[in-house]
Scaffold this active site. Structure first.
Site: not given
Ligand code: AMP
Length: 216
Positions: A13, A87, A126, A159, A170
């Protein structure tokens, strides 16, 4: 133009959003990036989000919705591409309400799908340079010297939530809480499927085809 990207962790994404942002002049709103910034700044929100993120769980809806509404207010001038938000169904409903209030609506929901068995390898490989931000992958785009940035900055970072154990949580959270959004948006009739198993370049071409078709 308002576009939402849906897809599991590791689907690509972030990578695809960057290409679209450059070409269409949209704002890239990544909820994960915003949360990581809040954590770096040690804000109240950052501190509250920390435990959830490190465990690979979703941060509660009330915190996320408030955070994203603030972003929309600050960037009401431009079209945007949403990466990682919404989400959950609750977040999607809050977004619909907020857009309706401003006579806006989502132009397309891009559903970027990748087979589950590929996701873990994509995510755990990554790495990125904390200095210059260059992104690497240990298998698909490795640095010239092991764990060192090609731009002579120093060691690469992983990360903390890209480890095998956390990424499984996740992916699980994606299936339980986020995948139902495909149905939710299908009822609104604006979901477009993108096959994320293809190469980055192939996905980008298909993405541009879809986005070109949305232009007035
Ligand atoms: P990402 O970088 O999009 O993979 O997000 C990393 C982490 O941030 C996720 O595993 C969640 O813990 C939190 N997170 C990001 N976006 C959301 C969202 N829309 N709702 C809830 N948690 C989020």
């Amino acid at each position: 133009m308002i576009v939402v990207f849906l897809g599991p962790p590791g689907a690509g994404k972030g990578t695809q959003c960057k290409s679209a942002v450059d070409r269409y002049g949209l704002r890239h709103l990544s909820s994960g990036d915003i949360l990581r910034r809040e954590r770096q700044e040690k804000s109240d929100l950052g501190k509250k989000a920390q435990t959830y993120m490190d465990a690979g769980q979703l941060v509660p809806d009330d915190l996320i919705v408030a955070m994203m509404m603030k972003e929309f207010e600050n960037h009401s001038d431009a079209g945007f591409i949403l990466d990682g938000f919404p989400r959950t169904i609750g977040q999607a409903q809050a977004l619909d309400q907020a857009l309706k209030k401003n006579n806006n609506s989502i132009d397309a929901v891009l559903n970027l799908q990748v087979d589950d068995d590929k996701l873990e390898q994509r995510v755990t490989g990554r790495r990125s340079c904390p200095e210059c931000g260059t992104a690497y992958h240990l298998l698909y785009n490795p640095p010239q010297k092991q764990n060192l940035c090609d731009n002579s900055c120093g060691e690469l970072d992983q990360r903390p939530d890209d480890t095998a154990e956390v990424v499984r949580n996740r992916i699980d959270a994606y299936h339980k809480q986020t995948a139902p959004l495909v149905d939710y948006y299908q009822k609104q009739g604006n979901v477009r499927l993108l096959d994320g198993n293809l190469t980055i370049e192939q996905v980008t071409l298909k993405l541009f085809d879809i986005m070109d078709s949305l232009l007035p």
